[in-house]
Write a protein that holds these residues in place. Sequence first.
Motif, PDB file in Angstrom:
ATOM      1  N   ALA A 227       0.836  -1.204   0.000  1.00 54.46           N
ATOM      2  CA  ALA A 227       0.000   0.000   0.000  1.00 54.46           C
ATOM      3  C   ALA A 227       0.869   1.252   0.000  1.00 54.46           C
ATOM      4  O   ALA A 227       0.593   2.216  -0.725  1.00 54.46           O
ATOM      5  CB  ALA A 227      -0.929  -0.010   1.210  1.00 54.46           C
ATOM      6  N   ALA A 228       1.923   1.238   0.800  1.00 54.44           N
ATOM      7  CA  ALA A 228       2.816   2.396   0.825  1.00 54.44           C
ATOM      8  C   ALA A 228       3.489   2.593  -0.531  1.00 54.44           C
ATOM      9  O   ALA A 228       3.601   3.725  -1.031  1.00 54.44           O
ATOM     10  CB  ALA A 228       3.865   2.206   1.919  1.00 54.44           C
ATOM     11  N   THR A 229       3.909   1.504  -1.162  1.00 49.56           N
ATOM     12  CA  THR A 229       4.553   1.583  -2.475  1.00 49.56           C
ATOM     13  C   THR A 229       3.576   2.072  -3.530  1.00 49.56           C
ATOM     14  O   THR A 229       3.915   2.917  -4.377  1.00 49.56           O
ATOM     15  CB  THR A 229       5.111   0.210  -2.871  1.00 49.56           C
ATOM     16  OG1 THR A 229       6.069  -0.206  -1.893  1.00 49.56           O
ATOM     17  CG2 THR A 229       5.771   0.256  -4.240  1.00 49.56           C
ATOM     18  N   ALA A 230       2.349   1.553  -3.504  1.00 47.55           N
ATOM     19  CA  ALA A 230       1.337   1.991  -4.474  1.00 47.55           C
ATOM     20  C   ALA A 230       1.049   3.479  -4.318  1.00 47.55           C
ATOM     21  O   ALA A 230       0.885   4.205  -5.313  1.00 47.55           O
ATOM     22  CB  ALA A 230       0.060   1.178  -4.292  1.00 47.55           C
ATOM     23  N   GLY A 231       1.003   3.946  -3.079  1.00 47.81           N
ATOM     24  CA  GLY A 231       0.769   5.375  -2.851  1.00 47.81           C
ATOM     25  C   GLY A 231       1.865   6.231  -3.453  1.00 47.81           C
ATOM     26  O   GLY A 231       1.598   7.293  -4.039  1.00 47.81           O
ATOM     27  N   GLU A 232       3.115   5.781  -3.335  1.00 45.44           N
ATOM     28  CA  GLU A 232       4.230   6.520  -3.929  1.00 45.44           C
ATOM     29  C   GLU A 232       4.113   6.562  -5.445  1.00 45.44           C
ATOM     30  O   GLU A 232       4.352   7.608  -6.070  1.00 45.44           O
ATOM     31  CB  GLU A 232       5.557   5.855  -3.527  1.00 45.44           C
ATOM     32  CG  GLU A 232       5.865   5.913  -2.037  1.00 45.44           C
ATOM     33  CD  GLU A 232       7.046   5.026  -1.669  1.00 45.44           C
ATOM     34  OE1 GLU A 232       7.583   4.359  -2.585  1.00 45.44           O
ATOM     35  OE2 GLU A 232       7.426   4.991  -0.486  1.00 45.44           O
TER      36      GLU A 232
END
Length: 358
Positions: A227-232
């Motif tokens: 989720a953190a990677t997708a947000g970036e």
Amino acid sequence: MTFPERVKMSDVARTAGVSVATVSKVVNNRYGVAQATVERVRQVIHQLGYEASLGAQSLRSHRTNVLGILVAEFEPFSTELLKGASKEVTGTGYQLLAYSGGDGDGTAIGWERRSLARLSGTLIDGAVIVTPTVVETKQGFHVVAVDPHTGPSGLPTVDSDNFAGAVLATNYLLSLGHRRIAHISGRPDLESARLREAGFRRAMADAGVPVDEKLVRVGGFRIESAAATAGELLALPDRPTAVFAGNDLSAISTVDVARGAGLSVPDDLSVMGFDNIPESALVNPPLTTIAQPLQRMGAEALRLLIDLIGGIERDSHVRLPTELVVRASCAPAPSIPRPARPLPPEPLQDGTERGTDA
């Protein structure tokens, strides 16, 4: 709720009106007991629910007829493997023991060695270990590895064609007109994750589409980190129009992040997964993914283990094919990509938000 004390062999003997030695002969299928007595003792065993201690059975016969399925944690991937192994064990004369010996997140190095040392010799006759961190064991009995971190080695192994599956996934997104394709990779220490990234890069190269390195990021195969990677990725000024996630959990997490950023899947963003766990068909929209034959992998691993124990010579490495499963999370690339709206700040453990003064 109360549980009865363990039924002992002496309880069976007393109820059946025979000696403990007679019960022992019946339990261990020895000669010297009249058929009528055998039937009476077996009836009492069934009635009382008597079961021989695995430890005691192992000391007598050096066999327990129990096979272990060892996992770092019970998550969707390993659960599907367990289903396949459970079906395959029927009629083999063996029973299964499922055991979780990891640290809860699947990253503890050497968890399988500790688990094998704890279970071998008295509880199990052999083991299937799922995504082991190490593949060199010294337990003196047969072990089969499923999708080991480092790939096939000297240990008998079952896996799927991760590279070909990633090529399939990327080619499908390319066929829909996507060129800015992101890849959320898995854990760097996993051979399967490296092969999926290599397949992605090969398909892009074969299509003559340069890989933007800003769009290739580690997601770790876990919902939170993905989720953190997708947000970036979605916050980039020139965001991707498609995401090929390293597994279905990462893809499902990406869909949630896209929705939070005001993007429609698949109209604004196409999302591709890998694994085809049951949850992939239940999300909204249903996930397009690459299917690993997970239950078949579990079944093949168990059959390979039983054959090895039985002295049957066969290929010690089984690689199964992957296939594309088209559902509703991918669509043609939008002509003018709509920007994502800023995601809300991520809360910290103390309840404040990142980027705020508290």
